[in-house]
Structures are given as C-alpha cells and as structure tokens.
Write a protein that holds these residues in place. Structure first.
Motif, PDB file in Angstrom:
ATOM      1  N   PRO A   8      27.583  48.879  34.251  1.00  0.00           N
ATOM      2  CA  PRO A   8      28.694  48.326  33.642  1.00  0.00           C
ATOM      3  C   PRO A   8      29.755  47.491  34.427  1.00  0.00           C
ATOM      4  O   PRO A   8      29.787  47.855  35.617  1.00  0.00           O
ATOM      5  CB  PRO A   8      29.645  49.648  33.099  1.00  0.00           C
ATOM      6  N   TYR A  10      33.274  45.561  34.721  1.00  0.00           N
ATOM      7  CA  TYR A  10      34.679  45.068  33.854  1.00  0.00           C
ATOM      8  C   TYR A  10      35.864  44.730  34.861  1.00  0.00           C
ATOM      9  O   TYR A  10      35.902  45.287  35.860  1.00  0.00           O
ATOM     10  CB  TYR A  10      35.581  46.275  33.294  1.00  0.00           C
ATOM     11  N   GLU A  12      34.857  42.544  37.473  1.00  0.00           N
ATOM     12  CA  GLU A  12      34.404  42.722  38.649  1.00  0.00           C
ATOM     13  C   GLU A  12      33.740  41.252  39.407  1.00  0.00           C
ATOM     14  O   GLU A  12      33.003  41.493  40.471  1.00  0.00           O
ATOM     15  CB  GLU A  12      32.974  43.510  38.605  1.00  0.00           C
ATOM     16  N   ASP A  41      31.936  44.504  30.173  1.00  0.00           N
ATOM     17  CA  ASP A  41      32.805  45.239  29.149  1.00  0.00           C
ATOM     18  C   ASP A  41      34.014  44.534  28.888  1.00  0.00           C
ATOM     19  O   ASP A  41      35.299  44.853  29.225  1.00  0.00           O
ATOM     20  CB  ASP A  41      33.201  46.712  29.831  1.00  0.00           C
ATOM     21  N   ASN A  69      37.271  44.799  25.630  1.00  0.00           N
ATOM     22  CA  ASN A  69      36.850  45.942  26.651  1.00  0.00           C
ATOM     23  C   ASN A  69      36.791  47.500  25.728  1.00  0.00           C
ATOM     24  O   ASN A  69      37.669  47.645  25.040  1.00  0.00           O
ATOM     25  CB  ASN A  69      38.296  46.151  27.561  1.00  0.00           C
ATOM     26  N   ALA A  93      29.487  49.018  39.332  1.00  0.00           N
ATOM     27  CA  ALA A  93      29.235  47.614  39.992  1.00  0.00           C
ATOM     28  C   ALA A  93      30.020  47.350  41.346  1.00  0.00           C
ATOM     29  O   ALA A  93      29.931  46.315  41.768  1.00  0.00           O
ATOM     30  CB  ALA A  93      29.936  46.510  38.932  1.00  0.00           C
ATOM     31  N   ASP A  94      30.683  48.245  41.786  1.00  0.00           N
ATOM     32  CA  ASP A  94      31.516  47.811  42.995  1.00  0.00           C
ATOM     33  C   ASP A  94      30.971  48.587  44.510  1.00  0.00           C
ATOM     34  O   ASP A  94      31.577  48.521  45.555  1.00  0.00           O
ATOM     35  CB  ASP A  94      32.795  48.730  42.807  1.00  0.00           C
ATOM     36  N   GLN A  96      30.248  51.299  45.151  1.00  0.00           N
ATOM     37  CA  GLN A  96      30.472  52.800  45.506  1.00  0.00           C
ATOM     38  C   GLN A  96      29.247  53.707  45.480  1.00  0.00           C
ATOM     39  O   GLN A  96      29.217  54.635  45.757  1.00  0.00           O
ATOM     40  CB  GLN A  96      31.678  53.200  44.735  1.00  0.00           C
ATOM     41  N   ARG A 197      35.115  51.190  47.609  1.00  0.00           N
ATOM     42  CA  ARG A 197      34.979  50.088  46.806  1.00  0.00           C
ATOM     43  C   ARG A 197      34.981  48.716  47.640  1.00  0.00           C
ATOM     44  O   ARG A 197      35.366  48.685  48.443  1.00  0.00           O
ATOM     45  CB  ARG A 197      36.166  49.588  46.078  1.00  0.00           C
ATOM     46  N   THR A 202      40.277  49.545  41.683  1.00  0.00           N
ATOM     47  CA  THR A 202      39.755  50.532  40.706  1.00  0.00           C
ATOM     48  C   THR A 202      40.398  50.158  39.139  1.00  0.00           C
ATOM     49  O   THR A 202      41.566  49.631  39.138  1.00  0.00           O
ATOM     50  CB  THR A 202      40.066  51.866  41.030  1.00  0.00           C
ATOM     51  N   LYS A 203      39.936  50.732  38.068  1.00  0.00           N
ATOM     52  CA  LYS A 203      40.206  50.450  36.764  1.00  0.00           C
ATOM     53  C   LYS A 203      40.985  51.521  36.190  1.00  0.00           C
ATOM     54  O   LYS A 203      41.427  51.768  35.153  1.00  0.00           O
ATOM     55  CB  LYS A 203      39.134  50.250  35.856  1.00  0.00           C
ATOM     56  N   TRP A 204      41.129  52.708  37.204  1.00  0.00           N
ATOM     57  CA  TRP A 204      41.708  53.925  36.760  1.00  0.00           C
ATOM     58  C   TRP A 204      43.046  53.755  36.899  1.00  0.00           C
ATOM     59  O   TRP A 204      43.534  53.917  38.368  1.00  0.00           O
ATOM     60  CB  TRP A 204      41.241  55.134  37.328  1.00  0.00           C
TER      61      TRP A 204
HETATM   62  N1  UDP Z   1      34.314  49.918  34.129  1.00  0.00           N
HETATM   63  C1  UDP Z   1      33.918  49.630  32.875  1.00  0.00           C
HETATM   64  N2  UDP Z   1      34.595  49.493  31.983  1.00  0.00           N
HETATM   65  C2  UDP Z   1      36.071  49.947  32.021  1.00  0.00           C
HETATM   66  C3  UDP Z   1      36.281  50.491  33.134  1.00  0.00           C
HETATM   67  C4  UDP Z   1      35.390  50.516  34.448  1.00  0.00           C
HETATM   68  O1  UDP Z   1      32.554  49.151  32.534  1.00  0.00           O
HETATM   69  O2  UDP Z   1      36.901  49.921  31.184  1.00  0.00           O
HETATM   70  C5  UDP Z   1      33.195  50.047  35.055  1.00  0.00           C
HETATM   71  C6  UDP Z   1      33.688  49.150  36.349  1.00  0.00           C
HETATM   72  O3  UDP Z   1      33.460  47.856  36.210  1.00  0.00           O
HETATM   73  C7  UDP Z   1      32.652  50.139  37.451  1.00  0.00           C
HETATM   74  C8  UDP Z   1      32.673  51.168  37.062  1.00  0.00           C
HETATM   75  O4  UDP Z   1      32.945  51.371  35.646  1.00  0.00           O
HETATM   76  O5  UDP Z   1      31.425  49.311  37.812  1.00  0.00           O
HETATM   77  C9  UDP Z   1      33.578  52.212  37.574  1.00  0.00           C
HETATM   78  O6  UDP Z   1      35.043  51.794  37.718  1.00  0.00           O
HETATM   79  P1  UDP Z   1      35.811  51.841  38.880  1.00  0.00           P
HETATM   80  O7  UDP Z   1      35.173  51.487  40.126  1.00  0.00           O
HETATM   81  O8  UDP Z   1      37.140  51.146  38.604  1.00  0.00           O
HETATM   82  O9  UDP Z   1      36.108  53.431  38.775  1.00  0.00           O
HETATM   83  P2  UDP Z   1      36.028  54.480  40.232  1.00  0.00           P
HETATM   84  O10 UDP Z   1      35.185  54.169  41.118  1.00  0.00           O
HETATM   85  O11 UDP Z   1      37.521  54.052  40.958  1.00  0.00           O
HETATM   86  O12 UDP Z   1      36.242  55.604  39.668  1.00  0.00           O
END
Ligand code: UDP
Ligand code: MG
Length: 311
Positions: A8, A10, A12, A41, A69, A93-94, A96, A197, A202-204
C-alpha cells in the motif's frame, strides 16, 4: 509457485523507487515467479507516476489506483483481493519492513506455516511512544478476545488458505491486526531489528493513532458495553446504600438540611456515568451504521489489472 507482494502506498514518491529496487532484487533472487501489487491510496504526489513507470519496465508490476485516500486497511484489502499467488506478502512502502526477510518467510511457509509473521523490536523508537504502546497492548489484551502482540504489524506472509480466510471477512471497519489474529491457523514468528523509514514521513498523527486504538478495542467484542453495565450496577448499589443510610439518619436524627455537596456530587457522578455509557453505545451504533450501508471499501480509479478480478 507464485509469490504476490502487496504494497500500500500513500504519498510515497520519495521512497518508492528505492523500495521497488530492493524488493525486486530480493524477489529475483528467490524466484522468477512473482508479482508486486502496488496500491496507490489516493496519493497527492507523484507516487502514481512512479508506479506506472515501474509497470512499463516490468510486467510483474501491477498497480491499483484509488479515486481518493481510503486508508491503509482498504489498500491492503484491494491488494489481497487481487493477489493470485500461492503465498502473499504484505509490506509497507517505506522499507521499514525489510524485503530480505521474504526468503526466510518463504522457507517457513513451505514447511506448512499459514502465517509467517515478522516481529520488530522497538530499538530507536521514541521512549514515550514505546511506553504508550506497551500500555495500550496490555489494555487491549484485557479488554478484547483477540490476542495482539507488541511489534507485530501487517508485515507477514500468508498462505492461500489464510488469505482466503481474511477475504471471507467482509466487514466495513477492518482492523487488520485483529483480523490476522482472529483467523488463527499455523503461525510462525520471526524477529527482526526495528528500522526507521528510509525517506518521506509517517502518515500517522496523534489523532489517527487514537482513532486506531479505539478501533482495536471496539472491533472485536462487546466487552466495553458490559463495562457500562457494571459501572451502572455499581453506581446503583452505592446510591441505594447511600439512600438507606440517609433514611436511617433522618429517622434517628431528624432532617438535616445542608446537603448541597452530596446532591451536586450525585448529579455529577451519575451524569458522568450516563455520558460514558451513551458514548460507548454511540461508538457501536456508529459502526453498525457504516456496516449496514454496505458501501464498497474503496473505489478504483485506474489499474493495469484486468478489472474482472477486482470486486
Ligand atoms: N498508507 C496507506 N494509506 C494511508 C496511510 C498509509 O496506504 O492512508 C501506507 C503507507 O504508504 C505505508 C504504510 O501504509 O506504506 C505504513 O504507513 P506509515 O509508514 O506512514 O506508518 P508507520 O510505519 O509510521 O506506522
Ligand atoms: Mg512506516
């Protein structure tokens, strides 16, 4: 034997090229029979263009692009619905979620494990985040029927059997961590070192984390409703005892007028109990409201995949 990898994405664009390079190198070492399904997304940056350029250079790259989204849960669902592999990997996608683990996951999957789950430690994470996460997992463990483990996320390899089980659950409010745990099957946990990352952010936000946390508690059972019932019962018992003692004191000592403090206390306390209870019930009704509408989880804008395969 086909391996599908669902990613997934978003916003990126900063990291997706790097991820694609590492992932495709890693997969090429393991097998030639693989597909990578990128789900865009509703990104507002150049992510979709990057995905299209990957798809031009390799027919193993598939992409699905949403009309807006819809959130990571919906993106994962779309990817899983299309995945035609015997084994399906879900990863961020990052970077991690290190692609190097896929080889090891496959080894265990072939031994017969239906879910090979990667568990990270929390090295390098902020101390406050770690503290709240630990507290949250303890709370959820107590409040819900499904088992969630710290450090376990969506990064995992699923057998066809496990994937079909996940797809058979059609609920609108999807809380994957719970769904993965709910389906069961033979599981193997492999550990890896936490990674930050590779690029982008981050998207959170704090708010989305809270919302996600509430989802985790409410998606899997009705224990919070029972909590209202207990709270109400305790309040009734206390108030009946208090009324009895008041009655006795009136009978023996006569009426004692100054009762301002106790009256206000009772109003505030019971008002609070009622509001909490209504709030919890409201959360459930809100969820029921979304469930009964039976809206699709996402809308596809464009894709290079044969549309018949996607519901
Ligand atoms: N992502 C997505 N839709 C969203 C938010 C996040 O597809 O609305 C994807 C984002 O591209 C990534 C994954 O979910 O591949 C995890 O997101 P992120 O790295 O921001 O979260 P974290 O690793 O900080 O928990
Ligand atoms: Mg991330």
């Amino acid at each position: 034997m086909l391996i599908s990898v669902v990613v997934p994405c978003y916003n990126e664009e900063k990291v997706i090229q790097l991820t694609y390079n590492e992932l495709s190198c890693e997969l090429a070492e393991i097998t030639h029979d693989y597909e990578i399904i990128f789900v865009n997304d509703g990104s507002r940056d150049g992510t979709l263009e990057c995905l299209k350029s990957f798809a031009e250079t390799s027919d193993k790259v598939k992409y699905i692009s949403f009309s807006r989204n819809f959130g990571k849960e919906s993106a994962m669902l779309a990817g899983m619905r299309f995945a035609s592999g015997d084994y399906t990997v879900i990863m961020d996608a990052d970077l991690q979620h290190p692609p190097e683990l896929i080889g090891e996951m496959l080894r265990y999957a072939r031994e017969g494990y239906d879910q090979v789950i990667a568990q990270r430690n929390r090295d390098g994470d902020k101390a406050a985040g770690t503290f709240f996460a630990h507290g949250y997992y303890r709370l959820v463990d107590r409040l819900t029927d499904v088992e969630l483990t710290d450090g376990i996320g969506d990064f995992r390899m699923l057998s066809r059997k496990a994937l079909d089980a996940l797809l058979s659950m059609n609920e609108y409010n999807r809380f994957s961590k719970g769904l993965f745990s709910w389906i069961g099957f033979k599981q193997k946990i492999i550990k890896y070192n936490n990674r930050q990352r590779a690029a982008g952010e981050t998207k959170w936000s704090f708010r989305s984390l809270i919302r996600y946390g509430v989802d985790g508690v409410l998606s899997f059972n009705d224990k919070p409703l029972r909590f209202c019932f207990y709270l109400g019962s305790i309040a009734i018992i206390i108030s009946v005892l208090y009324l009895l003692s008041l009655l006795l004191s009136i009978m023996f000592d006569g009426i004692d007028l100054p009762g301002y403090f106790t009256t206000i206390f009772a109003i505030c306390f019971f008002g609070g109990v009622q509001l909490i209870s209504i709030g919890i019930i409201g959360e459930y009704i809100g969820r029921i409201y979304y469930e009964v509408k039976r809206r699709p989880h996402y809308l596809v804008d464009e894709t290079n995949i044969n549309k018949n395969n996607i519901q």
